[in-house]
Every structure is written in C-alpha cells, then in structure tokens.
Motif scaffolding. Structure first.
Motif, PDB file in Angstrom:
ATOM      1  N   ARG A   1       3.777   1.142   6.450  1.00  0.00           N
ATOM      2  CA  ARG A   1       4.430  -0.013   6.533  1.00  0.00           C
ATOM      3  C   ARG A   1       5.423  -0.078   5.142  1.00  0.00           C
ATOM      4  NH1 ARG A   1       2.891  -4.756   9.335  1.00  0.00           N
ATOM      5  NH2 ARG A   1       2.251  -3.950  11.191  1.00  0.00           N
ATOM      6  N   ALA A   2       6.538  -0.558   5.091  1.00  0.00           N
ATOM      7  CA  ALA A   2       7.558  -0.569   4.121  1.00  0.00           C
ATOM      8  C   ALA A   2       8.572  -1.683   4.610  1.00  0.00           C
ATOM      9  CB  ALA A   2       8.312   0.703   3.752  1.00  0.00           C
ATOM     10  N   ALA A   3       9.092  -2.531   3.381  1.00  0.00           N
ATOM     11  CA  ALA A   3      10.188  -3.492   3.799  1.00  0.00           C
ATOM     12  C   ALA A   3      11.502  -2.823   4.336  1.00  0.00           C
ATOM     13  CB  ALA A   3      10.486  -4.165   2.759  1.00  0.00           C
ATOM     14  N   HIS A   4      11.496  -1.532   3.821  1.00  0.00           N
ATOM     15  CA  HIS A   4      12.973  -0.808   4.269  1.00  0.00           C
ATOM     16  C   HIS A   4      12.520   0.731   3.943  1.00  0.00           C
ATOM     17  CE1 HIS A   4      15.356  -4.520   3.448  1.00  0.00           C
ATOM     18  NE2 HIS A   4      14.857  -4.652   2.491  1.00  0.00           N
ATOM     19  N   VAL A   5      12.289   1.166   5.314  1.00  0.00           N
ATOM     20  CA  VAL A   5      11.940   2.412   5.157  1.00  0.00           C
ATOM     21  C   VAL A   5      12.755   3.537   5.072  1.00  0.00           C
ATOM     22  CG1 VAL A   5      11.036   4.408   6.886  1.00  0.00           C
ATOM     23  CG2 VAL A   5      10.127   2.019   7.178  1.00  0.00           C
ATOM     24  N   GLY A   6      14.224   3.226   5.383  1.00  0.00           N
ATOM     25  CA  GLY A   6      15.339   4.089   4.998  1.00  0.00           C
ATOM     26  C   GLY A   6      15.595   4.172   3.611  1.00  0.00           C
ATOM     27  N   ARG A   7      15.300   3.125   2.855  1.00  0.00           N
ATOM     28  CA  ARG A   7      15.552   3.252   1.389  1.00  0.00           C
ATOM     29  C   ARG A   7      14.384   4.116   0.873  1.00  0.00           C
ATOM     30  NH1 ARG A   7      15.584  -2.809  -1.432  1.00  0.00           N
ATOM     31  NH2 ARG A   7      13.587  -2.434  -0.791  1.00  0.00           N
TER      32      ARG A   7
END
Length: 366
Positions: free
Chosen positions: A187-193
């Motif tokens: 889980r991550a707020a912005h996987v791409g970042r």
C-alpha cells in the motif's frame, strides 16, 4: 584403527544435512514467537493446525532457500552451468512466492476480523523496534491521559455537546488480496512516485556498493593481501549475464519483486532489520566469496532503511531490480567483452568484484 574413527565422516555428513534443517525450524519458531509478542499473529492462527502448518511451510522454504548453503561450506561446487535450463533460474523464486502465499492463506483466508485480532485489518508498521499493526483512525489520548469518553478533569464543566451521530453499520471485512497488500507493504499513496524514488536511490546504491568494494580491495592489496582477493567470479554470474536480454531482464524483475517481498515486506517488520539482513546474506552464501557477501550486506541494509523510511516496499523493489538490471544487462557483459579481448587476470578480478548481483535464485539450482 580407532573404532570410533569411521563415525567421523558420518557425523559430519549428518551435521551438514540436519544442521540447516534445525536452523530453519528454529528460525520459523523464532518468527512465530516474535509475531505473537508484537501482536502480528494472523487471526487464522487461533486454529493450532493452521499455525503449525504455516510454521512448517515457512521452515521448508527457509531450509531450501537460506540455510542449505551452510551445509555446503568447504565442499567443491557441483554446479554445471551447461545443464541449467531457463525455468530453473526462477524455480526458487516460484517456491518462495508459493510458500509466502500459503502462509497468508492459512493466516487470513476464511477469517473475520474481531477481538483479539482486530489489528489484523490494518497495515504493518515497518518502523523499528517492535513493528506492530498501525491502527488507522485511532484517537490519541490527551497529555493528562484522558481518552475519548473519559471524565473531564476536576473543576471543569463541559457544555453539553451535540448528540452522538447514529451508529454506522460495520464495514465489510477486507478481502484477502487487500489483507495481503496491507501486510506486505504494497500500500502506498503514490506507487509511481515511490518507484521513481527507488530508481533514483537504486542508482546511488549501485555507486555506493561498487565504490565500497573498490576501496576495500585497495586496502587489502595495500596491506599485502593478494591471496585474499578473488581470482574468478562465481561461475553462475557470467552464465546469467550471457543469457538473452529478456531472460536477464525477467531475472532482475523477479529478484527485485520476490526477494524484497519476502525479506523486507514479510521478514523485516516481524523479526527486525538485523535478522532479516542476516538471512538475506546467508541466502547468498553459495557465492563462496567474501567480497560478494560484503556487497550483498550493504545492499540489504540500504533496502531495509529505505523500507523503514518510506513505509512501503515499492522503492526497495525498484532499487533492487535496477541494481540487478544494471549488473546483468550492462556492467558484467561489458567486462566479459573486455576479458575476451585484453582483460586477462586483472579483468577477471574486476568481474569478481562486480559480482554481487542480488538475485539469488540462480544459485540454488538442484
């Protein structure tokens, strides 16, 4: 001849066979104990048979993937790279992924959240020490230790507030895949970042490791340690570097995803950075070269601290895959071409120094 002398080789053989198995069983027991102490036991482990089966499953993969090389210390390598097929390169990664999936199926599939396992619905906290389930929505207590619903301090009267809102229906239990993503740090707020950050830091990690190995080699040579320098790289490294580009790319991506999921997503929050890094290094023991283990140790610590900082494993996956990709697709093939022209013994030593490719599935081929 002494009557007990023939027992010597037999005892050594038994120790080589049973020692790694005993270490794997003990490690699985330690992980279970630390999970219980940190409140990380899945709700399915209330059933003893599930808990036992999950422990045996974990011990099996620890035996095959991590502790088995301990039994081969001092023995000549039996690996014949000419007999290795492409699927064999990924065999250990497949077994490791299946074992990890089985552990979570036994722990979470078919279970419902509730006391005393309500924490299992939340993400794992990757911070140290004592990683616990992070409970979203928890209300902090005041400085006086008063929490929601507690009586006001003496001498104060609170004005009547608005009536409490109507009770909301309980949220449906999370799906198994959602649980898996939460528990393993996906889980991550912005996987791409996070992936972009991992690629940037992964390039820096490559430079740090290579510079550290060169400095170490220089120091050893300066103090007259020529015999301590590796003369040849592990045979499997140039073999993998000579495979088709797509196979090398797949090996790099597989190593980054599977190994980081296991060592940093699963082991690190449960047994800590020190033990998970130690197991990561042991998994690469079959290289048989101290320089490789130094590089692997540095990489493991970098990835572990990256996960601890970002609270997700995506940057470590990207950094790990980038390191392996640079080594297998660019650096080692270039050195091999140099060896084919004018590298000689010096080129072989350079290749040996550049050998710490973090993917270890190719080194456990049966």
């Amino acid at each position: 001849m002494h009557p007990l002398r023939p027992l010597g080789p037999l005892l050594v053989t038994l120790l080589r066979l049973l020692g790694p198995l005993a270490a794997a069983l003990a490690s699985a027991a330690v992980l279970d104990r630390m999970c219980r102490r940190k409140g990380l036991l899945p709700p399915g482990f209330r059933a003893p048979w599930r808990r036992l089966l999950a422990g045996l499953l974990l011990a099996g993969i620890l035996w095959l993937g991590i502790f088995a090389p301990l039994g081969e210390i001092g023995l000549p390598s039996k690996l014949d790279v000419s007999t290795i097929s492409t699927p064999q390169l990924f065999l250990l990664h497949v077994l490791l992924a299946l074992s990890l999936l089985g552990w979570f199926v036994l722990g979470f599939a078919g279970t419902r959240p509730g006391p005393p396992a309500a924490a299992s619905d939340s993400a794992v906290d990757f911070r140290e020490p004592g990683a616990r389930f992070a409970l979203p929505g928890s209300e902090p207590c005041s400085a006086a230790g008063a929490g929601p619903g507690s009586a006001p301090p003496l001498g104060l009267e609170l004005a009547p507030g608005p009536p409490p809102p109507a009770a909301r229906p309980p949220a449906p239990p999370p799906s198994f895949l959602s649980q898996l993503a939460l528990q393993l740090g996906f889980r991550a707020a912005h996987v791409g970042r996070e992936i972009g950050l991992g690629l940037l830091l992964g390039a820096g990690a490559w430079l740090v490791v290579i510079v550290a190995l060169i400095v170490l080699a220089t120091v050893i040579l300066a103090i007259g340690g020529e015999n301590a320098m590796p003369k040849q790289p592990p045979a499997i490294v140039p073999f993998i570097a000579s495979l088709p580009v797509m196979v090398r790319l797949a090996a790099s991506l597989s190593a980054g995803f599977v190994e980081e999921t296991f060592f940093r997503g699963f082991l690190q929050p449960r047994i800590g950075i020190a033990l998970s890094t130690g197991m990561f290094v042991l998994a690469h023991l079959s290289y048989g070269q101290p320089f490789v283990l130094v590089g692997v140790s540095l990489l493991s610590l970098i990835y572990a601290l990256l996960v601890r900082w970002r609270q997700t494993i995506w940057p470590a996956i990207a950094a790990h895959a980038l390191f392996d990709g640079v080594q297998l697709l660019v650096i080692i093939p270039a050195v091999l071409r140099l060896l084919g022209h004018r590298g000689g013994a010096a080129g072989a030593k350079v290749l040996a120094l550049l050998a710490p490719v973090a993917g270890w599935a190719g080194h456990h081929i049966w």
